[in-house]
Write a protein that holds these residues in place. Structure first.
Motif, PDB file in Angstrom:
ATOM      1  N   SER A 203      19.360  36.164  80.553  1.00 28.56           N
ATOM      2  CA  SER A 203      18.115  36.373  79.923  1.00 28.56           C
ATOM      3  C   SER A 203      17.373  36.973  81.392  1.00 28.56           C
ATOM      4  O   SER A 203      17.543  36.598  82.524  1.00 28.56           O
ATOM      5  CB  SER A 203      17.328  35.104  79.687  1.00 28.56           C
ATOM      6  N   LEU A 204      16.636  38.104  81.061  1.00 27.33           N
ATOM      7  CA  LEU A 204      15.427  38.495  82.116  1.00 27.33           C
ATOM      8  C   LEU A 204      14.516  37.855  82.625  1.00 27.33           C
ATOM      9  O   LEU A 204      13.983  38.167  83.401  1.00 27.33           O
ATOM     10  CB  LEU A 204      14.949  40.030  81.435  1.00 27.33           C
ATOM     11  N   GLU A 205      14.444  36.491  82.075  1.00 22.36           N
ATOM     12  CA  GLU A 205      13.453  35.815  82.570  1.00 22.36           C
ATOM     13  C   GLU A 205      13.867  35.263  83.823  1.00 22.36           C
ATOM     14  O   GLU A 205      13.033  35.189  84.783  1.00 22.36           O
ATOM     15  CB  GLU A 205      13.470  34.446  81.575  1.00 22.36           C
ATOM     16  N   ILE A 206      15.096  35.165  84.077  1.00 22.56           N
ATOM     17  CA  ILE A 206      15.569  34.742  85.452  1.00 22.56           C
ATOM     18  C   ILE A 206      15.184  35.987  86.498  1.00 22.56           C
ATOM     19  O   ILE A 206      14.802  35.576  87.490  1.00 22.56           O
ATOM     20  CB  ILE A 206      17.108  34.844  85.576  1.00 22.56           C
ATOM     21  N   TYR A 207      15.267  37.198  86.336  1.00 25.05           N
ATOM     22  CA  TYR A 207      14.489  38.239  86.991  1.00 25.05           C
ATOM     23  C   TYR A 207      13.272  37.815  87.353  1.00 25.05           C
ATOM     24  O   TYR A 207      12.812  38.033  88.564  1.00 25.05           O
ATOM     25  CB  TYR A 207      14.689  39.579  86.417  1.00 25.05           C
ATOM     26  N   ASP A 208      12.319  37.700  86.381  1.00 29.32           N
ATOM     27  CA  ASP A 208      10.961  37.442  86.587  1.00 29.32           C
ATOM     28  C   ASP A 208      10.724  36.169  87.477  1.00 29.32           C
ATOM     29  O   ASP A 208       9.935  35.966  88.413  1.00 29.32           O
ATOM     30  CB  ASP A 208      10.191  37.053  85.215  1.00 29.32           C
ATOM     31  N   LEU A 209      11.510  35.058  87.176  1.00 32.68           N
ATOM     32  CA  LEU A 209      11.371  33.734  88.209  1.00 32.68           C
ATOM     33  C   LEU A 209      11.758  34.079  89.629  1.00 32.68           C
ATOM     34  O   LEU A 209      11.118  33.751  90.500  1.00 32.68           O
ATOM     35  CB  LEU A 209      12.454  32.782  87.524  1.00 32.68           C
ATOM     36  N   LEU A 210      12.921  34.709  89.820  1.00 37.12           N
ATOM     37  CA  LEU A 210      13.317  35.049  91.116  1.00 37.12           C
ATOM     38  C   LEU A 210      12.119  36.280  91.867  1.00 37.12           C
ATOM     39  O   LEU A 210      12.239  36.037  93.065  1.00 37.12           O
ATOM     40  CB  LEU A 210      14.757  35.712  91.244  1.00 37.12           C
ATOM     41  N   ALA A 211      11.759  37.045  90.977  1.00 40.75           N
ATOM     42  CA  ALA A 211      10.760  37.990  91.573  1.00 40.75           C
ATOM     43  C   ALA A 211       9.460  37.592  92.140  1.00 40.75           C
ATOM     44  O   ALA A 211       8.852  38.003  92.763  1.00 40.75           O
ATOM     45  CB  ALA A 211      10.265  39.083  90.695  1.00 40.75           C
ATOM     46  N   GLU A 212       9.088  36.308  91.920  1.00 41.61           N
ATOM     47  CA  GLU A 212       8.076  35.521  92.069  1.00 41.61           C
ATOM     48  C   GLU A 212       8.342  35.073  93.449  1.00 41.61           C
ATOM     49  O   GLU A 212       7.333  34.828  94.148  1.00 41.61           O
ATOM     50  CB  GLU A 212       7.670  34.248  91.292  1.00 41.61           C
ATOM     51  N   LEU A 213       9.663  34.959  93.852  1.00 44.69           N
ATOM     52  CA  LEU A 213       9.808  34.403  95.224  1.00 44.69           C
ATOM     53  C   LEU A 213      10.216  35.472  96.301  1.00 44.69           C
ATOM     54  O   LEU A 213       9.785  35.406  97.475  1.00 44.69           O
ATOM     55  CB  LEU A 213      11.044  33.703  95.226  1.00 44.69           C
ATOM     56  N   ALA A 214      10.701  36.574  95.824  1.00 46.07           N
ATOM     57  CA  ALA A 214      10.955  37.843  96.770  1.00 46.07           C
ATOM     58  C   ALA A 214      11.405  38.987  95.993  1.00 46.07           C
ATOM     59  O   ALA A 214      11.942  39.007  94.796  1.00 46.07           O
ATOM     60  CB  ALA A 214      12.105  37.331  97.613  1.00 46.07           C
ATOM     61  N   PRO A 215      11.502  40.232  96.612  1.00 42.12           N
ATOM     62  CA  PRO A 215      12.045  41.273  95.720  1.00 42.12           C
ATOM     63  C   PRO A 215      13.654  40.956  95.474  1.00 42.12           C
ATOM     64  O   PRO A 215      14.093  40.345  96.118  1.00 42.12           O
ATOM     65  CB  PRO A 215      12.138  42.509  96.932  1.00 42.12           C
ATOM     66  N   VAL A 216      14.031  41.810  94.111  1.00 38.36           N
ATOM     67  CA  VAL A 216      15.017  41.250  93.693  1.00 38.36           C
ATOM     68  C   VAL A 216      16.085  42.517  93.325  1.00 38.36           C
ATOM     69  O   VAL A 216      15.442  43.413  92.820  1.00 38.36           O
ATOM     70  CB  VAL A 216      15.060  40.589  92.243  1.00 38.36           C
ATOM     71  N   GLU A 217      17.033  42.637  93.666  1.00 37.95           N
ATOM     72  CA  GLU A 217      18.183  43.773  93.269  1.00 37.95           C
ATOM     73  C   GLU A 217      19.109  43.033  92.376  1.00 37.95           C
ATOM     74  O   GLU A 217      19.522  41.997  92.857  1.00 37.95           O
ATOM     75  CB  GLU A 217      18.768  44.398  94.420  1.00 37.95           C
ATOM     76  N   GLY A 218      19.463  43.610  91.378  1.00 39.98           N
ATOM     77  CA  GLY A 218      20.609  42.933  90.638  1.00 39.98           C
ATOM     78  C   GLY A 218      21.481  43.970  89.747  1.00 39.98           C
ATOM     79  O   GLY A 218      21.269  45.171  89.682  1.00 39.98           O
ATOM     80  N   ILE A 219      22.534  43.404  89.185  1.00 35.97           N
ATOM     81  CA  ILE A 219      23.306  44.139  88.401  1.00 35.97           C
ATOM     82  C   ILE A 219      23.724  43.342  87.142  1.00 35.97           C
ATOM     83  O   ILE A 219      23.525  42.148  87.223  1.00 35.97           O
ATOM     84  CB  ILE A 219      24.813  44.777  88.847  1.00 35.97           C
TER      85      ILE A 219
END
Length: 129
Positions: A40-56
């Motif tokens: 789920s892209l919800e994970i991206y949003d949760l992590l992005a609240e903490l620091a910049p995120v890069e992912g695949i």
């Protein structure tokens, strides 16, 4: 630079969120790298609240995640070229780590990060961590 690396979060709509220890530790990093199977892209949003995120994307991610993040990339952090792949492809018959090496064959990378296997691995060979 402190980098947090995570993969295979597999967070479904039934889950209450990421583990508190992960969120606490990732609140102390400068960058987060996620190696696929977000679900789920919800994970991206949760992590992005903490620091910049890069992912695949990984093999359990849908079309939206694949389209947004891609399935393979190289990021450069403080001059270090890091190959990011989930690890399920390209299939090499040499396990997940063999798949990851094959994904960046012939490219200049200093480090290859992958997930998929749910098993930790730290190895150096041929100038690649």
């Amino acid at each position: 630079m402190k980098v947090g690396v995570v993969s295979d979060t597999h967070l479904s709509s039934r889950a209450k969120g990421l583990p508190s220890v992960l969120m606490e530790e990732f609140s102390k990093v400068d960058m987060i790298l996620h190696l696929g199977d977000w679900v789920s892209l919800e994970i991206y949003d949760l992590l992005a609240e903490l620091a910049p995120v890069e992912g695949i994307a990984g093999n359990n991610d849908g079309a939206e995640i694949i389209r947004r993040l891609g399935e393979r990339k190289i990021v450069t952090l403080e001059g270090v070229r890091i190959g990011m792949i989930h690890g399920h492809a390209p299939y090499s018959r040499k396990g997940t780590d063999g798949n990851a090496l094959l994904a960046f064959e012939g490219e200049k990378v200093d480090c290859i990060l992958f997930g998929h296997s749910h098993q930790p691995l730290l190895r150096q060979g041929g100038g690649i961590l």
